[in-house]
Motif scaffolding. Sequence first.
Motif, PDB file in Angstrom:
ATOM      1  N   CYS A 140      40.171  64.387 -48.370  1.00 43.15           N
ATOM      2  CA  CYS A 140      39.830  63.920 -49.896  1.00 43.15           C
ATOM      3  C   CYS A 140      38.901  62.555 -49.570  1.00 43.15           C
ATOM      4  CB  CYS A 140      40.750  63.872 -50.866  1.00 43.15           C
ATOM      5  SG  CYS A 140      42.154  62.709 -50.483  1.00 43.15           S
ATOM      6  N   GLU A 141      39.444  62.030 -48.395  1.00 38.70           N
ATOM      7  CA  GLU A 141      38.929  60.427 -48.093  1.00 38.70           C
ATOM      8  C   GLU A 141      37.285  60.837 -47.610  1.00 38.70           C
ATOM      9  OE1 GLU A 141      40.596  58.348 -44.836  1.00 38.70           O
ATOM     10  OE2 GLU A 141      40.054  56.504 -45.845  1.00 38.70           O
ATOM     11  N   GLN A 142      37.187  61.862 -47.311  1.00 38.41           N
ATOM     12  CA  GLN A 142      35.869  62.293 -46.586  1.00 38.41           C
ATOM     13  C   GLN A 142      34.655  63.192 -47.903  1.00 38.41           C
ATOM     14  OE1 GLN A 142      34.672  60.890 -43.924  1.00 38.41           O
ATOM     15  NE2 GLN A 142      36.833  60.173 -43.490  1.00 38.41           N
ATOM     16  N   GLY A 143      35.495  63.241 -48.795  1.00 37.78           N
ATOM     17  CA  GLY A 143      34.839  64.142 -49.954  1.00 37.78           C
ATOM     18  C   GLY A 143      35.367  65.501 -50.162  1.00 37.78           C
ATOM     19  N   PHE A 144      36.276  66.121 -49.517  1.00 41.14           N
ATOM     20  CA  PHE A 144      36.820  67.581 -49.322  1.00 41.14           C
ATOM     21  C   PHE A 144      38.199  67.337 -50.024  1.00 41.14           C
ATOM     22  CE2 PHE A 144      33.917  66.830 -45.620  1.00 41.14           C
ATOM     23  CZ  PHE A 144      33.327  68.042 -45.666  1.00 41.14           C
ATOM     24  N   TRP A 145      38.317  68.286 -51.151  1.00 38.45           N
ATOM     25  CA  TRP A 145      39.584  68.559 -51.688  1.00 38.45           C
ATOM     26  C   TRP A 145      39.728  69.999 -51.503  1.00 38.45           C
ATOM     27  CZ3 TRP A 145      35.589  65.615 -53.353  1.00 38.45           C
ATOM     28  CH2 TRP A 145      36.105  64.252 -53.696  1.00 38.45           C
ATOM     29  N   ILE A 146      40.479  70.434 -50.320  1.00 38.92           N
ATOM     30  CA  ILE A 146      40.826  71.588 -49.838  1.00 38.92           C
ATOM     31  C   ILE A 146      42.203  71.861 -49.616  1.00 38.92           C
ATOM     32  CG2 ILE A 146      38.376  71.826 -48.906  1.00 38.92           C
ATOM     33  CD1 ILE A 146      39.473  71.529 -46.108  1.00 38.92           C
ATOM     34  N   ILE A 147      42.688  73.331 -49.294  1.00 41.14           N
ATOM     35  CA  ILE A 147      43.803  73.518 -48.610  1.00 41.14           C
ATOM     36  C   ILE A 147      43.236  74.540 -47.589  1.00 41.14           C
ATOM     37  CG2 ILE A 147      45.279  73.301 -50.698  1.00 41.14           C
ATOM     38  CD1 ILE A 147      45.341  76.398 -50.886  1.00 41.14           C
ATOM     39  N   SER A 148      44.213  74.625 -46.474  1.00 47.63           N
ATOM     40  CA  SER A 148      43.715  75.332 -45.472  1.00 47.63           C
ATOM     41  C   SER A 148      45.117  76.341 -45.079  1.00 47.63           C
ATOM     42  CB  SER A 148      43.125  74.751 -44.235  1.00 47.63           C
ATOM     43  OG  SER A 148      44.195  73.682 -43.632  1.00 47.63           O
ATOM     44  N   LYS A 149      44.928  77.363 -44.240  1.00 40.92           N
ATOM     45  CA  LYS A 149      46.046  78.005 -43.393  1.00 40.92           C
ATOM     46  C   LYS A 149      45.677  77.629 -41.863  1.00 40.92           C
ATOM     47  CE  LYS A 149      48.665  82.079 -43.046  1.00 40.92           C
ATOM     48  NZ  LYS A 149      49.019  83.580 -43.285  1.00 40.92           N
ATOM     49  N   GLU A 204      29.544  62.604 -59.083  1.00 35.82           N
ATOM     50  CA  GLU A 204      28.603  63.451 -58.614  1.00 35.82           C
ATOM     51  C   GLU A 204      29.160  65.072 -58.683  1.00 35.82           C
ATOM     52  OE1 GLU A 204      28.034  63.802 -54.237  1.00 35.82           O
ATOM     53  OE2 GLU A 204      28.757  61.432 -54.349  1.00 35.82           O
ATOM     54  N   PRO A 205      28.240  65.872 -58.571  1.00 36.03           N
ATOM     55  CA  PRO A 205      28.682  67.145 -58.463  1.00 36.03           C
ATOM     56  C   PRO A 205      29.448  67.752 -57.282  1.00 36.03           C
ATOM     57  CG  PRO A 205      26.260  67.068 -58.964  1.00 36.03           C
ATOM     58  CD  PRO A 205      26.705  65.754 -58.517  1.00 36.03           C
ATOM     59  N   LEU A 206      30.374  68.585 -57.573  1.00 33.59           N
ATOM     60  CA  LEU A 206      31.381  69.185 -56.570  1.00 33.59           C
ATOM     61  C   LEU A 206      30.660  70.587 -56.304  1.00 33.59           C
ATOM     62  CD1 LEU A 206      34.773  68.198 -58.312  1.00 33.59           C
ATOM     63  CD2 LEU A 206      33.674  67.188 -56.401  1.00 33.59           C
ATOM     64  N   ARG A 207      30.828  71.164 -55.151  1.00 34.30           N
ATOM     65  CA  ARG A 207      30.608  72.295 -54.579  1.00 34.30           C
ATOM     66  C   ARG A 207      31.718  73.220 -54.136  1.00 34.30           C
ATOM     67  NH1 ARG A 207      24.962  72.451 -52.553  1.00 34.30           N
ATOM     68  NH2 ARG A 207      25.310  74.847 -52.281  1.00 34.30           N
ATOM     69  N   PRO A 208      31.713  74.454 -54.432  1.00 32.00           N
ATOM     70  CA  PRO A 208      32.950  75.315 -53.697  1.00 32.00           C
ATOM     71  C   PRO A 208      32.463  75.368 -52.144  1.00 32.00           C
ATOM     72  CG  PRO A 208      31.848  76.468 -55.671  1.00 32.00           C
ATOM     73  CD  PRO A 208      31.090  75.338 -55.158  1.00 32.00           C
ATOM     74  N   PHE A 209      33.895  75.293 -51.330  1.00 31.73           N
ATOM     75  CA  PHE A 209      33.758  75.039 -49.995  1.00 31.73           C
ATOM     76  C   PHE A 209      34.515  76.159 -49.415  1.00 31.73           C
ATOM     77  CE2 PHE A 209      36.024  73.821 -46.053  1.00 31.73           C
ATOM     78  CZ  PHE A 209      34.879  73.099 -45.581  1.00 31.73           C
ATOM     79  N   PHE A 210      34.067  77.051 -48.411  1.00 34.99           N
ATOM     80  CA  PHE A 210      34.606  78.207 -47.673  1.00 34.99           C
ATOM     81  C   PHE A 210      34.503  78.005 -46.070  1.00 34.99           C
ATOM     82  CE2 PHE A 210      32.579  79.227 -51.770  1.00 34.99           C
ATOM     83  CZ  PHE A 210      33.792  80.089 -52.263  1.00 34.99           C
ATOM     84  N   CYS A 247      33.917  70.250 -52.520  1.00 36.21           N
ATOM     85  CA  CYS A 247      33.649  69.034 -51.588  1.00 36.21           C
ATOM     86  C   CYS A 247      32.534  68.351 -52.517  1.00 36.21           C
ATOM     87  CB  CYS A 247      33.187  69.197 -50.387  1.00 36.21           C
ATOM     88  SG  CYS A 247      31.815  70.237 -50.195  1.00 36.21           S
ATOM     89  N   ARG A 248      32.252  66.975 -52.272  1.00 35.68           N
ATOM     90  CA  ARG A 248      31.228  66.605 -53.017  1.00 35.68           C
ATOM     91  C   ARG A 248      29.778  67.117 -52.637  1.00 35.68           C
ATOM     92  NH1 ARG A 248      33.418  61.377 -51.296  1.00 35.68           N
ATOM     93  NH2 ARG A 248      31.892  61.357 -49.838  1.00 35.68           N
ATOM     94  N   ASP A 249      28.782  67.241 -53.278  1.00 37.03           N
ATOM     95  CA  ASP A 249      27.654  67.804 -53.262  1.00 37.03           C
ATOM     96  C   ASP A 249      26.833  66.970 -52.016  1.00 37.03           C
ATOM     97  OD1 ASP A 249      25.423  69.522 -53.361  1.00 37.03           O
ATOM     98  OD2 ASP A 249      24.363  68.111 -54.502  1.00 37.03           O
TER      99      ASP A 249
END
Length: 230
Positions: free
Chosen positions: A141-150, A206-212, A127-129
Amino acid sequence: MSEDRGIECPTCKAVSQRAPLREVQLEQISLCLKQHWGLIKTELLISDEMRSMWEDVRLDPGTAHSLLLLSSDLKSVRYGTMCHNTEPDACRVTQLVSVLGSPSFSRGCHYWEVEVGEGHEWALGVCRDSVDRQCKGDVSCEQGFWIISKQAGEIRAHSLQPRILRASPGLHRVGIFVNVELEVVKFFDAANNSYLYMYKSVPSCEPLRPFFSPGPPREGATAVPLRICQ
């Protein structure tokens, strides 16, 4: 697809001559795939070069939701049963039961893997920092999150048009690759070395951060952690 338009190769972007017949269009597509299959196949596998960009990702306790329990080495996180550390803090995620990782990425290529519990819900990615850590909306991704989920047994991409991904039912180790300059984030089934999904045009301003985000345990079950692989 309009019948009077040329065919653009997805790899080299070369455009064929106009092809009025569907059969000719299929032949052109088949030719592009044959010409560039080696490159396409490489893009869909975890390469040795990619693994050479392995990052020592750790969890950032200052961003953890108050329901989450982090290990002492900051390599795993699981859902807890009671809130703790509830002091107001602008850095902490308050609405999403999640935690960010470090370091942040503003340039270059980066790769890491995460063990996920089979049969349990989770979300992973970047996600965006500067993402709104008190947001109550969807993590897209519109909110700044590039994720996958189960969720509900299905692997999903949270793109502008959410989609269900084809993945092994036994998916238990997810690889994440970020190329900041090319603005892509890729996800892999790391155990089977198979491709899951790719986000394109990920802003690099801008920097990206790992998301969990580990999901809550099923009723009567023990919470299973998300574990960052060494």
